[in-house]
Enzyme design. Structure first.
Site, short mmCIF file in Angstrom:
data_model
loop_
_atom_site.label_atom_id
_atom_site.label_comp_id
_atom_site.label_asym_id
_atom_site.label_seq_id
_atom_site.Cartn_x
_atom_site.Cartn_y
_atom_site.Cartn_z
N LYS A 176 -0.57 0.30 5.71
CA LYS A 176 -0.76 -1.19 6.12
C LYS A 176 -1.97 -0.92 6.91
CE LYS A 176 3.05 -2.96 4.51
NZ LYS A 176 2.96 -3.67 3.33
N TYR A 225 3.42 4.48 5.59
CA TYR A 225 3.63 3.44 5.79
C TYR A 225 2.60 2.69 6.70
CZ TYR A 225 5.63 -1.09 6.29
OH TYR A 225 6.15 -2.56 6.16
N ASP A 256 6.05 -0.58 -12.10
CA ASP A 256 6.02 0.36 -11.18
C ASP A 256 4.43 0.40 -10.68
OD1 ASP A 256 5.84 2.16 -9.36
OD2 ASP A 256 7.01 3.65 -10.61
N ASN A 299 2.04 -7.70 -2.05
CA ASN A 299 3.30 -7.64 -1.11
C ASN A 299 4.31 -6.39 -1.46
OD1 ASN A 299 5.68 -9.16 0.65
ND2 ASN A 299 6.49 -8.83 -1.41
N1 NAP Z 1 11.16 -6.48 6.26
C1 NAP Z 1 10.25 -6.38 7.12
O1 NAP Z 1 10.53 -6.27 8.31
C2 NAP Z 1 8.71 -6.17 6.96
C3 NAP Z 1 7.87 -6.27 8.09
C4 NAP Z 1 6.53 -6.13 7.80
C5 NAP Z 1 6.01 -5.94 6.54
N2 NAP Z 1 6.77 -5.93 5.47
C6 NAP Z 1 6.29 -5.93 4.17
O2 NAP Z 1 6.57 -6.98 3.33
C7 NAP Z 1 6.78 -6.56 2.05
C8 NAP Z 1 7.85 -6.83 1.49
O3 NAP Z 1 9.05 -6.39 2.11
P1 NAP Z 1 10.48 -6.87 2.20
O4 NAP Z 1 10.99 -6.57 3.41
O5 NAP Z 1 10.70 -8.12 1.32
O6 NAP Z 1 11.20 -5.47 1.39
P2 NAP Z 1 12.10 -5.67 0.11
O7 NAP Z 1 13.33 -6.73 0.15
O8 NAP Z 1 12.60 -4.33 -0.03
O9 NAP Z 1 11.08 -6.20 -1.27
C9 NAP Z 1 10.25 -5.18 -1.74
C10 NAP Z 1 9.78 -5.64 -3.03
O10 NAP Z 1 8.57 -4.71 -3.50
C11 NAP Z 1 9.04 -4.19 -4.88
N3 NAP Z 1 8.69 -2.81 -4.85
C12 NAP Z 1 8.84 -1.87 -4.44
N4 NAP Z 1 8.26 -0.75 -4.74
C13 NAP Z 1 7.70 -1.04 -5.84
C14 NAP Z 1 6.97 -0.34 -6.90
N5 NAP Z 1 6.89 0.75 -6.85
N6 NAP Z 1 6.39 -1.27 -8.02
C15 NAP Z 1 6.76 -2.51 -7.83
N7 NAP Z 1 7.34 -3.16 -7.23
C16 NAP Z 1 7.99 -2.48 -6.01
C17 NAP Z 1 10.53 -4.24 -4.68
O11 NAP Z 1 11.21 -4.42 -6.00
P3 NAP Z 1 11.85 -3.13 -6.89
O12 NAP Z 1 12.42 -2.22 -5.84
O13 NAP Z 1 12.72 -3.84 -7.67
O14 NAP Z 1 10.51 -2.44 -7.60
C18 NAP Z 1 10.80 -5.73 -4.18
O15 NAP Z 1 10.91 -6.59 -5.10
C19 NAP Z 1 6.37 -5.08 1.90
O16 NAP Z 1 5.09 -4.94 1.66
C20 NAP Z 1 6.83 -4.62 3.44
O17 NAP Z 1 6.06 -3.56 3.68
C21 NAP Z 1 8.20 -6.16 5.74
#
Ligand code: NAP
Length: 260
Positions: free
Chosen positions: A159, A155, A62, A89
Site C-alpha cells: 500500500k 500489505y 487472478d 482496488n
Molecule cells: N476494508 C477495509 O477496511 C480497507 C481499508 C483500507 C483499504 N482497503 C482496500 O480496499 C480494497 C478493497 O477491499 P475490501 O475491503 O472491499 O475487501 P473485499 O470485500 O475482500 O474485496 C476484495 C476484492 O478484491 C478481489 N480480489 C482479491 N484478490 C484478488 C486477486 N488475486 N485477483 C483478482 N481479484 C482479487 C476480491 O474478489 P475475489 O476474492 O473473488 O478475487 C474482491 O472482489 C483493497 O485494496 C483493500 O486493501 C480496505
C-alpha cells in the site's frame, strides 16, 4: 451525471468497496467493467447494475498473474472500446504474522495483487489515455500505508508502494491530460477483508471481535469505521472532473485517523 460516456475498469469489484464503486460509477453514467476471481459475485454485481439501468461487463481474473491483468484489460477494451478510468482496488490482506514468520510466497502474492497488478494495468491503460489526452487512474491504498500496525508487513509495504507509484505516474501523466491519485480508506468494517482481519486479530489478542473492533475505532476521531459507500463517494470525486486540479494526491477517507 458525473461520469457520462466514461468507461471504468474497476478491479476487485465482486464485493466490498469495489462493488460499491462499480454501482455508484454506473449510476453516474459510466460503463463499468468488473473483475475479480469469483465469477458468481461479478455476475451478481453486473446483474444489479443492469437492473438499475446501468452498463456493466465482467471477466474473471487472478491479478497476481500478469497474463490475467493483460487479458482482463483487453476484455474491457473489447467490450466498451477503451478504458477512461482505471481503479486499482483488488487485493487481500495476507497472513497476520510478524515479519520473521511471514512466508515469502505469501509476501509475493500480496505485493503482486496490490502493487504489481496496479503497475501492469496502468502500463496497459496509459497509452490509450495519452492518445486521447484524457484519463484517470485511482489507486486504492490504505491507512496501513501511513500507520504503524503489527502483523501485515507485505500489505503495508504494497500500500505504501502504491503511493510512490501514484506520485511518479502522476508526474509522468499530468501534462498528457491524465490524472493519477490514491485513496487511503480506514477500517471499512462491513467488508469480507475487514471482518476476516478483525476476527484473526481478536483471536490472536485473545479478546472478542467486538472488543477488538471497539478498541480500534476508539482511536479514530469520528469513533467509527467507514462504509464502502463513503469510500466510493470519495472515489467518484477523484475519478470525475470535480477533482480536475487534483494530481498525485493520497486522500485519507478514514474518519480522522492519519494526518498526512
Ligand atoms: N476494508 C477495509 O477496511 C480497507 C481499508 C483500507 C483499504 N482497503 C482496500 O480496499 C480494497 C478493497 O477491499 P475490501 O475491503 O472491499 O475487501 P473485499 O470485500 O475482500 O474485496 C476484495 C476484492 O478484491 C478481489 N480480489 C482479491 N484478490 C484478488 C486477486 N488475486 N485477483 C483478482 N481479484 C482479487 C476480491 O474478489 P475475489 O476474492 O473473488 O478475487 C474482491 O472482489 C483493497 O485494496 C483493500 O486493501 C480496505
Amino acid at each position: 451525471m458525473l461520469l457520462e460516456n466514461k468507461v471504468a475498469l474497476i478491479t476487485g469489484s465482486g464485493r466490498g468497496i469495489g462493488r460499491a464503486m462499480a454501482k455508484l460509477f454506473a449510476k453516474e453514467g459510466a460503463a463499468v467493467f468488473l473483475t475479480a476471481r469469483t465469477e458468481k459475485q461479478l455476475e451478481a454485481v453486473a446483474g444489479e447494475i443492469a437492473a438499475e439501468g446501468g452498463k456493466a461487463g465482467f471477466a474473471t481474473a487472478d491479478l497476481t498473474q500478469v497474463t490475467d491483468c493483460s487479458r482482463v484489460f483487453r476484455a474491457a477494451e473489447e467490450q466498451f472500446g477503451r478504458v477512461d478510468i482505471l481503479v486499482n482496488n483488488a487485493g487481500h490482506y495476507g497472513p497476520v504474522v510478524p515479519v520473521e514468520d511471514y512466508p515469502l510466497e505469501e509476501f509475493e502474492k500480496v505485493i503482486n495483487v496490490h502493487l504489481r497488478a496496479a503497475f501492469v494495468l496502468s502500463k496497459l491503460a496509459l497509452p490509450g489515455m495519452y492518445a486521447r489526452a484524457s484519463g484517470v487512474i485511482l489507486n486504492v491504498s490504505s491507512l496501513s500505508a501511513k500507520a504503524a500496525f503489527s502483523w501485515g508487513s507485505a500489505y503495508a509495504a504494497a500500500k505504501a508502494g502504491l503511493l510512490g507509484l501514484t506520485r511518479y505516474m502522476a508526474a509522468e501523466a499530468a501534462r498528457n491530460g491524465v490524472r493519477v491519485n490514491a485513496i487511503c480508506p480506514g477500517p471499512v468494517t462491513e467488508t469480507v477483508m475487514s471482518k476476516e482481519l478483525g476476527n484473526t486479530l481478536a483471536n490472536k489478542l485473545n479478546v472478542s471481535p467486538e472488543d477488538q473492533l471497539k478498541g480500534f475505532l476508539a482511536s479514530i476521531l469520528q469513533g467509527r469505521g467507514q462504509t464502502a459507500m463513503e469510500i466510493a463517494q470519495a472515489a467518484l470525486f477523484l475519478c470525475s472532473d470535480m477533482s480536475s486540479a487534483m494530481v498525485g494526491q493520497s486522500i485519507n477517507v478514514d474518519g480522522g485517523a492519519a494526518f498526512f
